[in-house]
Design an enzyme around this catalytic site. Sequence first.
Site, PDB file in Angstrom:
ATOM      1  N   ASP A  12      32.375  73.622  66.779  1.00 60.35           N
ATOM      2  CA  ASP A  12      31.676  74.565  67.659  1.00 60.35           C
ATOM      3  C   ASP A  12      31.770  74.193  69.139  1.00 60.35           C
ATOM      4  OD1 ASP A  12      30.758  75.994  65.355  1.00 60.35           O
ATOM      5  OD2 ASP A  12      29.347  74.357  65.060  1.00 60.35           O
ATOM      6  N   GLU A  13      32.904  73.665  69.535  1.00 63.58           N
ATOM      7  CA  GLU A  13      33.093  73.260  70.939  1.00 63.58           C
ATOM      8  C   GLU A  13      33.570  74.421  71.811  1.00 63.58           C
ATOM      9  OE1 GLU A  13      34.767  71.935  68.397  1.00 63.58           O
ATOM     10  OE2 GLU A  13      34.261  69.810  68.197  1.00 63.58           O
ATOM     11  N   LYS A  15      36.464  76.211  70.659  1.00 68.97           N
ATOM     12  CA  LYS A  15      37.918  76.248  70.391  1.00 68.97           C
ATOM     13  C   LYS A  15      38.445  77.666  70.332  1.00 68.97           C
ATOM     14  CE  LYS A  15      37.463  74.090  66.499  1.00 68.97           C
ATOM     15  NZ  LYS A  15      36.079  73.609  66.550  1.00 68.97           N
ATOM     16  N   GLY A  39      33.713  78.849  61.971  1.00 73.57           N
ATOM     17  CA  GLY A  39      33.298  80.094  62.616  1.00 73.57           C
ATOM     18  C   GLY A  39      33.766  80.048  64.052  1.00 73.57           C
ATOM     19  N   HIS A  40      34.709  80.907  64.406  1.00 72.27           N
ATOM     20  CA  HIS A  40      35.248  80.918  65.765  1.00 72.27           C
ATOM     21  C   HIS A  40      34.847  82.212  66.463  1.00 72.27           C
ATOM     22  CE1 HIS A  40      38.590  77.875  64.504  1.00 72.27           C
ATOM     23  NE2 HIS A  40      37.384  77.361  64.518  1.00 72.27           N
ATOM     24  N   THR A  41      34.166  82.064  67.582  1.00 72.24           N
ATOM     25  CA  THR A  41      33.709  83.243  68.315  1.00 72.24           C
ATOM     26  C   THR A  41      34.637  83.515  69.492  1.00 72.24           C
ATOM     27  OG1 THR A  41      31.497  82.489  67.780  1.00 72.24           O
ATOM     28  CG2 THR A  41      31.667  84.273  69.389  1.00 72.24           C
ATOM     29  N   THR A 127      28.095  74.021  54.324  1.00 78.88           N
ATOM     30  CA  THR A 127      27.949  75.459  54.568  1.00 78.88           C
ATOM     31  C   THR A 127      27.926  76.216  53.228  1.00 78.88           C
ATOM     32  OG1 THR A 127      30.343  75.827  54.711  1.00 78.88           O
ATOM     33  CG2 THR A 127      29.197  75.294  56.764  1.00 78.88           C
ATOM     34  N   ARG A 141      44.290  66.701  41.798  1.00 77.13           N
ATOM     35  CA  ARG A 141      45.562  67.329  41.400  1.00 77.13           C
ATOM     36  C   ARG A 141      45.374  68.431  40.376  1.00 77.13           C
ATOM     37  NH1 ARG A 141      47.076  61.846  40.581  1.00 77.13           N
ATOM     38  NH2 ARG A 141      44.806  61.827  40.441  1.00 77.13           N
ATOM     39  N   GLN A 198      36.692  72.980  62.633  1.00 80.92           N
ATOM     40  CA  GLN A 198      35.684  71.903  62.652  1.00 80.92           C
ATOM     41  C   GLN A 198      35.926  71.018  63.881  1.00 80.92           C
ATOM     42  OE1 GLN A 198      37.158  72.597  59.263  1.00 80.92           O
ATOM     43  NE2 GLN A 198      35.493  74.039  59.300  1.00 80.92           N
ATOM     44  N   ARG A 283      21.777  75.017  65.689  1.00 85.52           N
ATOM     45  CA  ARG A 283      22.527  73.764  65.790  1.00 85.52           C
ATOM     46  C   ARG A 283      21.675  72.673  66.416  1.00 85.52           C
ATOM     47  NH1 ARG A 283      27.374  77.168  68.245  1.00 85.52           N
ATOM     48  NH2 ARG A 283      28.240  77.986  66.310  1.00 85.52           N
ATOM     49  N   SER A 391      35.984  75.582  81.158  1.00 80.12           N
ATOM     50  CA  SER A 391      35.509  76.927  80.867  1.00 80.12           C
ATOM     51  C   SER A 391      34.047  77.057  81.296  1.00 80.12           C
ATOM     52  CB  SER A 391      35.642  77.195  79.361  1.00 80.12           C
ATOM     53  OG  SER A 391      34.835  78.272  78.980  1.00 80.12           O
TER      54      SER A 391
END
Length: 408
Positions: A12-13, A15, A39-41, A127, A141, A198, A283, A391
């Site tokens: 959650d940086e 990315k 989860g990418h926003t 999660t 395997r 992640q 978070r 950013s």
Amino acid sequence: MKVVIIGAQWGDEGKGKIVDYLAENAKYVVRYSGGPNAGHTIVVDGKQFALHQVPSGILYSDKKVYLGAGMVIDPEKLFKELDMLKENGINWEGRVFISDRAQLILPKYRQMDKDRDSQRKRPIGTTGSGIGIAYSEKSHRDGLRLADLDWEEKMAEFDGEDKEYLDKYKDKLIEMRVDLTKVMWEVRKENILFEGAQGAMLDIDSGTYPYVSSGASCAAGAATGCGIGPHDLDKILGVFKAYQTRVGNGPMPTEFNNESEGELCQYVRDTGREYGVTTGRARRCGYLDLVALRYACRTNSLDGLVLTHLDIYDAMEQIEACVAYDIDGKIVTDFPANVDQMNRAKPILEKFKGWKKPLKEIKSYKKLPKEARDYIEFIEEYTGVPVTIVSVGYERDETFIRSNPWKK
Ligand code: IMP
Ligand code: MG
């Protein structure tokens, strides 16, 4: 040219935004680890997209995106995500491909994942997406890969709900299946962006084990997770926030103290919108941990750091960041492997003057207030890695590039 972007903290940086930004100059975007736990926003023209499995590059109509061998794929959730994209005018057909070596998550894994965590003496706070189960099946395997979908003998081993489920998605998956190693070799002269999921500290080997996810979210995972060699990765960038968050359980020495820093915590959480994209969980927030960040720089060969969410500190009189731990009276600057030690670590904080100006209104790195530049320069000196991108907001244009990662 191949550029890898990883999270340098606990996920959650930001990315998603950075991948979206850098994808403009890439022809291909490849996800290489994790699955629907991510989860990418991304915000484009004021419209927000939450992506879980599809690489963020999909939002550009001319990019092809790939889901790598290091991933664990949940077909039901994947096709739901693709439907969502279509409803929002993003035409994905013919642009989304999956490695034949990627593993599949069966629906029952989700409950198994939750049950296993609730039975643990020290739950991880998964999660509950079936990630750990899929990766352990892989390591045992006994996993199911896309390559196996037309292996009759193997497929005959599934019955009942599993068989019904696989029958439903089999053809659709086969249609999107590729030999990713071959594709990567064929397009090796093009610009390819590898999108980490992640974060470095959630990596199964170098993260805060056992409080980690189960995939290779380190930079090296881009090589193993896409079927290319480590020499082929030209540049590696690590994204980190001006502060720090973590979801789920596990050590986080710089976490804000509920009693004495409760107000600061709520302020950062609300201003930074620090609620999980996948689970909605609030978070955990804390000061930037430079001990952990430097460890991430070293274990991932970071060429450059990408600082996000710097604007969250706009209103602060003073900013603090952790430069060492006090563990039982001993000053430690190397990140320990022992969770028990980590839990006892007290952060030693360095103070910085706040800039008290809205950074969103600033249009170049050089025009950033001196106080903000001082904070950045301190981070560079401590870690030994240059901060190449900064950013200061969610939109694409709220980004300052100090050095173009696509240039050798
Ligand atoms: P799992 O990967 O769902 O098993 O979760 C293991 C741990 O990693 C939990 O603490 C999760 O909260 C955390 N985690 C997994 N994926 C992400 C992510 O994309 N961002 C932040 N934390 C994550
Ligand atoms: Mg996320």
